[in-house]
Structures are given as C-alpha cells and as structure tokens.
Scaffold this motif. Structure first.
Motif, PDB file in Angstrom:
ATOM      1  N   MET A  86       8.712   0.229  -8.892  1.00  0.00           N
ATOM      2  CA  MET A  86       8.164  -0.935  -9.595  1.00  0.00           C
ATOM      3  C   MET A  86       9.156  -2.092  -9.581  1.00  0.00           C
ATOM      4  O   MET A  86       8.787  -3.239  -9.302  1.00  0.00           O
ATOM      5  N   LEU A  87      10.410  -1.806  -9.862  1.00  0.00           N
ATOM      6  CA  LEU A  87      11.431  -2.852  -9.880  1.00  0.00           C
ATOM      7  C   LEU A  87      11.621  -3.459  -8.491  1.00  0.00           C
ATOM      8  O   LEU A  87      11.669  -4.684  -8.338  1.00  0.00           O
ATOM      9  N   SER A  88      11.690  -2.619  -7.467  1.00  0.00           N
ATOM     10  CA  SER A  88      11.888  -3.151  -6.114  1.00  0.00           C
ATOM     11  C   SER A  88      10.684  -3.977  -5.664  1.00  0.00           C
ATOM     12  O   SER A  88      10.845  -4.993  -4.989  1.00  0.00           O
ATOM     13  N   GLN A  89       9.487  -3.588  -6.045  1.00  0.00           N
ATOM     14  CA  GLN A  89       8.298  -4.358  -5.669  1.00  0.00           C
ATOM     15  C   GLN A  89       8.303  -5.720  -6.352  1.00  0.00           C
ATOM     16  O   GLN A  89       8.008  -6.734  -5.717  1.00  0.00           O
ATOM     17  N   ILE A  90       8.667  -5.767  -7.614  1.00  0.00           N
ATOM     18  CA  ILE A  90       8.724  -7.040  -8.337  1.00  0.00           C
ATOM     19  C   ILE A  90       9.800  -7.941  -7.745  1.00  0.00           C
ATOM     20  O   ILE A  90       9.566  -9.137  -7.512  1.00  0.00           O
ATOM     21  N   LEU A  91      10.965  -7.389  -7.459  1.00  0.00           N
ATOM     22  CA  LEU A  91      12.038  -8.190  -6.872  1.00  0.00           C
ATOM     23  C   LEU A  91      11.646  -8.712  -5.499  1.00  0.00           C
ATOM     24  O   LEU A  91      11.936  -9.861  -5.149  1.00  0.00           O
ATOM     25  N   THR A  92      10.981  -7.896  -4.707  1.00  0.00           N
ATOM     26  CA  THR A  92      10.546  -8.322  -3.376  1.00  0.00           C
ATOM     27  C   THR A  92       9.532  -9.448  -3.469  1.00  0.00           C
ATOM     28  O   THR A  92       9.586 -10.399  -2.689  1.00  0.00           O
ATOM     29  N   LEU A  93       8.618  -9.371  -4.410  1.00  0.00           N
ATOM     30  CA  LEU A  93       7.609 -10.415  -4.553  1.00  0.00           C
ATOM     31  C   LEU A  93       8.225 -11.759  -4.912  1.00  0.00           C
ATOM     32  O   LEU A  93       7.676 -12.810  -4.574  1.00  0.00           O
ATOM     33  N   PHE A  94       9.358 -11.753  -5.610  1.00  0.00           N
ATOM     34  CA  PHE A  94       9.995 -13.008  -5.989  1.00  0.00           C
ATOM     35  C   PHE A  94      11.022 -13.484  -4.967  1.00  0.00           C
ATOM     36  O   PHE A  94      11.160 -14.684  -4.745  1.00  0.00           O
ATOM     37  N   THR A  95      11.744 -12.580  -4.334  1.00  0.00           N
ATOM     38  CA  THR A  95      12.823 -13.012  -3.450  1.00  0.00           C
ATOM     39  C   THR A  95      12.342 -13.413  -2.061  1.00  0.00           C
ATOM     40  O   THR A  95      12.927 -14.290  -1.442  1.00  0.00           O
ATOM     41  N   THR A  96      11.279 -12.811  -1.546  1.00  0.00           N
ATOM     42  CA  THR A  96      10.810 -13.135  -0.197  1.00  0.00           C
ATOM     43  C   THR A  96      10.421 -14.606  -0.063  1.00  0.00           C
ATOM     44  O   THR A  96      10.866 -15.265   0.878  1.00  0.00           O
ATOM     45  N   MET A 105       0.822  -1.181   0.000  1.00  0.00           N
ATOM     46  CA  MET A 105       0.000   0.000   0.000  1.00  0.00           C
ATOM     47  C   MET A 105       0.874   1.255   0.000  1.00  0.00           C
ATOM     48  O   MET A 105       0.594   2.197  -0.724  1.00  0.00           O
ATOM     49  N   THR A 106       1.917   1.256   0.815  1.00  0.00           N
ATOM     50  CA  THR A 106       2.813   2.406   0.871  1.00  0.00           C
ATOM     51  C   THR A 106       3.548   2.587  -0.439  1.00  0.00           C
ATOM     52  O   THR A 106       3.714   3.717  -0.923  1.00  0.00           O
ATOM     53  N   THR A 107       3.968   1.465  -1.024  1.00  0.00           N
ATOM     54  CA  THR A 107       4.664   1.535  -2.309  1.00  0.00           C
ATOM     55  C   THR A 107       3.755   2.114  -3.377  1.00  0.00           C
ATOM     56  O   THR A 107       4.183   2.943  -4.189  1.00  0.00           O
ATOM     57  N   MET A 108       2.498   1.686  -3.384  1.00  0.00           N
ATOM     58  CA  MET A 108       1.554   2.191  -4.383  1.00  0.00           C
ATOM     59  C   MET A 108       1.318   3.687  -4.193  1.00  0.00           C
ATOM     60  O   MET A 108       1.242   4.434  -5.175  1.00  0.00           O
ATOM     61  N   ALA A 109       1.234   4.157  -2.963  1.00  0.00           N
ATOM     62  CA  ALA A 109       1.031   5.586  -2.709  1.00  0.00           C
ATOM     63  C   ALA A 109       2.232   6.392  -3.205  1.00  0.00           C
ATOM     64  O   ALA A 109       2.074   7.442  -3.841  1.00  0.00           O
ATOM     65  N   ALA A 110       3.437   5.903  -2.914  1.00  0.00           N
ATOM     66  CA  ALA A 110       4.637   6.611  -3.372  1.00  0.00           C
ATOM     67  C   ALA A 110       4.752   6.567  -4.888  1.00  0.00           C
ATOM     68  O   ALA A 110       5.132   7.556  -5.526  1.00  0.00           O
TER      69      ALA A 110
END
Length: 78
Positions: A36-46, A1-6
């Motif tokens: 966008m890149l950090s969100q995609i990487l987080t979704l795969f690496t976590t 949610m915070t990422t989307m707001a930023a």
C-alpha cells in the motif's frame, strides 16, 4: 493490477486465525502495508519525476539550441 493481486494475497495472512497464525500475521501486515505504501508513493512520485525531466529537456534544448518538434511549423502540401 499485480500490486492488487499481491496485496489481496496477503490479506488472509494478515487476518488469519488458528494454529501458527501468530507467526504468519506479521508477514501479512508487512506485505499489505508495504504494498500500500509503495503504491501510494509511486502514484505521487512518477508524475513529479516526469515533470522534472520535461523541464530538464526544455532547459537543455534552450542551452544547446536544438530545434523542437513544436518549432517545425506547418507541413507543406504536395
């Protein structure tokens, strides 16, 4: 949610026109692209890190033979 707001806060910088927009547009592209890149990487690496830590925990339990909560068996009735 915070990422989307930023991310949505950076869109006007990225798409803005007018006086001084040539200075602000690269900042908008950097904000939106980086988020966008950090969100995609987080979704795969976590999940991958979680799986590796789970396997490491199992390996450690086998090596030092700690009882697992799965080995406890049924709870006796009172």
């Amino acid at each position: 949610m915070t990422t989307m707001a930023a991310l949505l806060g950076g869109v006007p910088l990225m798409l803005g026109t007018g006086t001084g927009s040539e200075i602000r547009q690269p900042l908008g592209y950097a904000i939106v692209g980086g988020l966008m890149l950090s969100q995609i990487l987080t979704l795969f690496t976590t999940p991958v890190v979680y799986l590796y830590l789970d396997r490491l925990q199992g390996w450690i339990r086998e090596r030092i033979r700690l009882p697992s909560s799965r080995d406890a068996g049924p709870v006796p009735a009172e």
